[in-house]
Design a protein around this motif. Structure first.
Motif, PDB file in Angstrom:
ATOM      1  N   ARG A 280       0.806  -1.231   0.000  1.00 48.81           N
ATOM      2  CA  ARG A 280       0.000   0.000   0.000  1.00 48.81           C
ATOM      3  C   ARG A 280       0.838   1.280   0.000  1.00 48.81           C
ATOM      4  O   ARG A 280       0.539   2.251   0.697  1.00 48.81           O
ATOM      5  CB  ARG A 280      -0.938   0.040   1.220  1.00 48.81           C
ATOM      6  N   PHE A 281       1.907   1.275  -0.758  1.00 54.13           N
ATOM      7  CA  PHE A 281       2.682   2.497  -0.968  1.00 54.13           C
ATOM      8  C   PHE A 281       2.981   2.572  -2.463  1.00 54.13           C
ATOM      9  O   PHE A 281       2.256   2.010  -3.272  1.00 54.13           O
ATOM     10  CB  PHE A 281       3.946   2.481  -0.095  1.00 54.13           C
ATOM     11  N   LEU A 282       4.002   3.250  -2.862  1.00 53.88           N
ATOM     12  CA  LEU A 282       4.257   3.439  -4.292  1.00 53.88           C
ATOM     13  C   LEU A 282       4.497   2.124  -5.025  1.00 53.88           C
ATOM     14  O   LEU A 282       4.211   2.018  -6.224  1.00 53.88           O
ATOM     15  CB  LEU A 282       5.439   4.384  -4.496  1.00 53.88           C
ATOM     16  N   CYS A 283       5.016   1.121  -4.349  1.00 52.49           N
ATOM     17  CA  CYS A 283       5.240  -0.180  -4.995  1.00 52.49           C
ATOM     18  C   CYS A 283       3.905  -0.794  -5.432  1.00 52.49           C
ATOM     19  O   CYS A 283       3.742  -1.214  -6.577  1.00 52.49           O
ATOM     20  CB  CYS A 283       5.970  -1.125  -4.044  1.00 52.49           C
ATOM     21  N   ASP A 284       2.971  -0.854  -4.507  1.00 49.39           N
ATOM     22  CA  ASP A 284       1.633  -1.357  -4.794  1.00 49.39           C
ATOM     23  C   ASP A 284       0.960  -0.487  -5.862  1.00 49.39           C
ATOM     24  O   ASP A 284       0.325  -0.978  -6.809  1.00 49.39           O
ATOM     25  CB  ASP A 284       0.824  -1.327  -3.501  1.00 49.39           C
ATOM     26  N   PHE A 285       1.127   0.814  -5.716  1.00 51.16           N
ATOM     27  CA  PHE A 285       0.477   1.799  -6.588  1.00 51.16           C
ATOM     28  C   PHE A 285       0.939   1.661  -8.041  1.00 51.16           C
ATOM     29  O   PHE A 285       0.129   1.588  -8.967  1.00 51.16           O
ATOM     30  CB  PHE A 285       0.795   3.201  -6.053  1.00 51.16           C
ATOM     31  N   ILE A 286       2.242   1.610  -8.256  1.00 51.69           N
ATOM     32  CA  ILE A 286       2.762   1.523  -9.617  1.00 51.69           C
ATOM     33  C   ILE A 286       2.395   0.187 -10.259  1.00 51.69           C
ATOM     34  O   ILE A 286       2.120   0.103 -11.460  1.00 51.69           O
ATOM     35  CB  ILE A 286       4.298   1.738  -9.639  1.00 51.69           C
ATOM     36  N   TYR A 287       2.368  -0.856  -9.434  1.00 51.48           N
ATOM     37  CA  TYR A 287       2.019  -2.183  -9.937  1.00 51.48           C
ATOM     38  C   TYR A 287       0.559  -2.222 -10.398  1.00 51.48           C
ATOM     39  O   TYR A 287       0.244  -2.770 -11.464  1.00 51.48           O
ATOM     40  CB  TYR A 287       2.274  -3.207  -8.839  1.00 51.48           C
ATOM     41  N   TYR A 288      -0.325  -1.625  -9.608  1.00 56.17           N
ATOM     42  CA  TYR A 288      -1.738  -1.597 -10.007  1.00 56.17           C
ATOM     43  C   TYR A 288      -1.907  -0.871 -11.334  1.00 56.17           C
ATOM     44  O   TYR A 288      -2.664  -1.321 -12.211  1.00 56.17           O
ATOM     45  CB  TYR A 288      -2.593  -0.940  -8.924  1.00 56.17           C
ATOM     46  N   LEU A 289      -1.219   0.236 -11.500  1.00 55.83           N
ATOM     47  CA  LEU A 289      -1.321   0.994 -12.749  1.00 55.83           C
ATOM     48  C   LEU A 289      -0.925   0.150 -13.950  1.00 55.83           C
ATOM     49  O   LEU A 289      -1.588   0.171 -14.994  1.00 55.83           O
ATOM     50  CB  LEU A 289      -0.447   2.246 -12.681  1.00 55.83           C
ATOM     51  N   SER A 290       0.143  -0.612 -13.814  1.00 56.36           N
ATOM     52  CA  SER A 290       0.586  -1.442 -14.937  1.00 56.36           C
ATOM     53  C   SER A 290      -0.346  -2.627 -15.161  1.00 56.36           C
ATOM     54  O   SER A 290      -0.635  -2.993 -16.302  1.00 56.36           O
ATOM     55  CB  SER A 290       2.026  -1.924 -14.717  1.00 56.36           C
ATOM     56  N   LEU A 291      -0.819  -3.232 -14.090  1.00 57.62           N
ATOM     57  CA  LEU A 291      -1.788  -4.322 -14.244  1.00 57.62           C
ATOM     58  C   LEU A 291      -3.069  -3.817 -14.898  1.00 57.62           C
ATOM     59  O   LEU A 291      -3.723  -4.544 -15.639  1.00 57.62           O
ATOM     60  CB  LEU A 291      -2.103  -4.956 -12.886  1.00 57.62           C
ATOM     61  N   ASN A 292      -3.408  -2.568 -14.631  1.00 59.96           N
ATOM     62  CA  ASN A 292      -4.584  -1.973 -15.249  1.00 59.96           C
ATOM     63  C   ASN A 292      -4.387  -1.776 -16.753  1.00 59.96           C
ATOM     64  O   ASN A 292      -5.347  -1.742 -17.520  1.00 59.96           O
ATOM     65  CB  ASN A 292      -4.891  -0.622 -14.581  1.00 59.96           C
ATOM     66  N   GLU A 293      -3.134  -1.674 -17.180  1.00 62.58           N
ATOM     67  CA  GLU A 293      -2.815  -1.571 -18.607  1.00 62.58           C
ATOM     68  C   GLU A 293      -2.828  -2.947 -19.273  1.00 62.58           C
ATOM     69  O   GLU A 293      -3.349  -3.110 -20.379  1.00 62.58           O
ATOM     70  CB  GLU A 293      -1.440  -0.917 -18.794  1.00 62.58           C
ATOM     71  N   ASP A 294      -2.225  -3.924 -18.627  1.00 62.10           N
ATOM     72  CA  ASP A 294      -2.141  -5.268 -19.197  1.00 62.10           C
ATOM     73  C   ASP A 294      -1.758  -6.255 -18.096  1.00 62.10           C
ATOM     74  O   ASP A 294      -0.625  -6.251 -17.605  1.00 62.10           O
ATOM     75  CB  ASP A 294      -1.102  -5.317 -20.320  1.00 62.10           C
ATOM     76  N   ARG A 295      -2.703  -7.116 -17.728  1.00 65.91           N
ATOM     77  CA  ARG A 295      -2.468  -8.039 -16.609  1.00 65.91           C
ATOM     78  C   ARG A 295      -1.557  -9.201 -16.982  1.00 65.91           C
ATOM     79  O   ARG A 295      -1.068  -9.914 -16.097  1.00 65.91           O
ATOM     80  CB  ARG A 295      -3.807  -8.578 -16.102  1.00 65.91           C
ATOM     81  N   ILE A 296      -1.344  -9.428 -18.261  1.00 63.05           N
ATOM     82  CA  ILE A 296      -0.499 -10.533 -18.705  1.00 63.05           C
ATOM     83  C   ILE A 296       0.973 -10.126 -18.750  1.00 63.05           C
ATOM     84  O   ILE A 296       1.867 -10.958 -18.618  1.00 63.05           O
ATOM     85  CB  ILE A 296      -0.939 -11.032 -20.101  1.00 63.05           C
ATOM     86  N   ARG A 297       1.252  -8.844 -18.911  1.00 60.77           N
ATOM     87  CA  ARG A 297       2.620  -8.396 -19.165  1.00 60.77           C
ATOM     88  C   ARG A 297       3.237  -7.590 -18.029  1.00 60.77           C
ATOM     89  O   ARG A 297       4.278  -6.962 -18.225  1.00 60.77           O
ATOM     90  CB  ARG A 297       2.660  -7.545 -20.442  1.00 60.77           C
ATOM     91  N   ALA A 298       2.630  -7.573 -16.861  1.00 64.65           N
ATOM     92  CA  ALA A 298       3.122  -6.730 -15.768  1.00 64.65           C
ATOM     93  C   ALA A 298       3.546  -7.565 -14.566  1.00 64.65           C
ATOM     94  O   ALA A 298       2.898  -8.559 -14.220  1.00 64.65           O
ATOM     95  CB  ALA A 298       2.056  -5.723 -15.357  1.00 64.65           C
ATOM     96  N   ALA A 299       4.636  -7.125 -13.940  1.00 66.21           N
ATOM     97  CA  ALA A 299       5.144  -7.821 -12.755  1.00 66.21           C
ATOM     98  C   ALA A 299       5.780  -6.825 -11.802  1.00 66.21           C
ATOM     99  O   ALA A 299       6.161  -5.712 -12.200  1.00 66.21           O
ATOM    100  CB  ALA A 299       6.166  -8.881 -13.167  1.00 66.21           C
TER     101      ALA A 299
END
Length: 216
Positions: free
Chosen positions: A156-175
């Motif tokens: 629940r800080f920038l790590c979680d935040f940036i990850y959610y943004l990328s998963l929102n773009e493409d859940r298959i290509r984000a880690a």
């Protein structure tokens, strides 16, 4: 980061990797140093890709603006975000990210609007990349100095935040990968483990692509 149009002209699949700059008790961020050393890990030659790395600010607004922009510019085959965790004793592969309840202020003393990443989005997004399989494979690689584990709590800080943004773009290509601080492992050892994880992630992405093409 290099000019996006130039990267695309090279006509190789792009792997985009980010680390974070300094914050709080991490005046030297292990994720930044380890990501900067990835250029020496032979990912481009081993995978036939173009590696694009970037160190991002520990600021919600900056991240929210930058991440969707990079997805659009680079059209990456894989995006891997890396962050440091003072509690981490291993290379920690995050399986999911959260949308709400961001209450920790960033380097600017700011919080995201409504304490959320995407106010109308799903509460949780899960990566299609199997982090348990990658963790199992890395733990069998005796040349790596870090052990590896799967996690479902990016913090629940920038790590979680940036990850959610990328998963929102493409859940298959984000880690997302959490790494220990430099007081526990050297930047070179952390970077080598990140590179090994990226190779396994990329293999999964290609496999998932092939499955999707067969279903069409």
């Amino acid at each position: 980061m290099g000019d996006a149009s130039k990267e695309l002209q090279e006509n190789r699949p792009i792997i985009y990797v980010t680390g974070f700059g300094p914050f709080d008790s991490h005046p030297v961020n292990a994720s930044q140093i380890a990501v900067e050393k990835l250029v020496k890990q032979n990912l481009e030659s081993d995978l036939g890709v173009k590696l694009v790395t970037e160190i991002v600010k520990v600021e919600y607004e900056y991240v929210k603006k930058t991440v969707p922009q990079r997805w659009k510019e680079l059209k990456p085959k894989l995006v891997v975000h890396v962050g440091v965790s003072g509690m981490a004793e291993t290379l920690t592969l995050e399986q999911l990210a959260h949308n709400h309840e961001y209450t920790r202020s960033d380097n600017c003393g700011c919080l995201p609007n409504q304490g959320s990443c995407c106010p109308d989005g799903d509460p949780v997004l899960k990566s299609g990349i199997r982090m348990d399989l990658i963790s199992s494979k890395l733990n069998k690689m005796i040349h790596l100095k870090l052990s590896c584990a799967k996690s479902t709590d990016p913090g629940r800080f920038l790590c979680d935040f940036i990850y959610y943004l990328s998963l929102n773009e493409d859940r298959i290509r984000a880690a997302f990968i959490h790494v220990p601080p430099l007081s526990k492992f050297s930047a070179q050892d952390i970077s080598a483990s990140i590179a090994a994880a990226i190779k396994e992630m990329y293999a999964q992405v290609l496999e998932l692509e092939n499955e999707e093409q067969k279903e069409v």
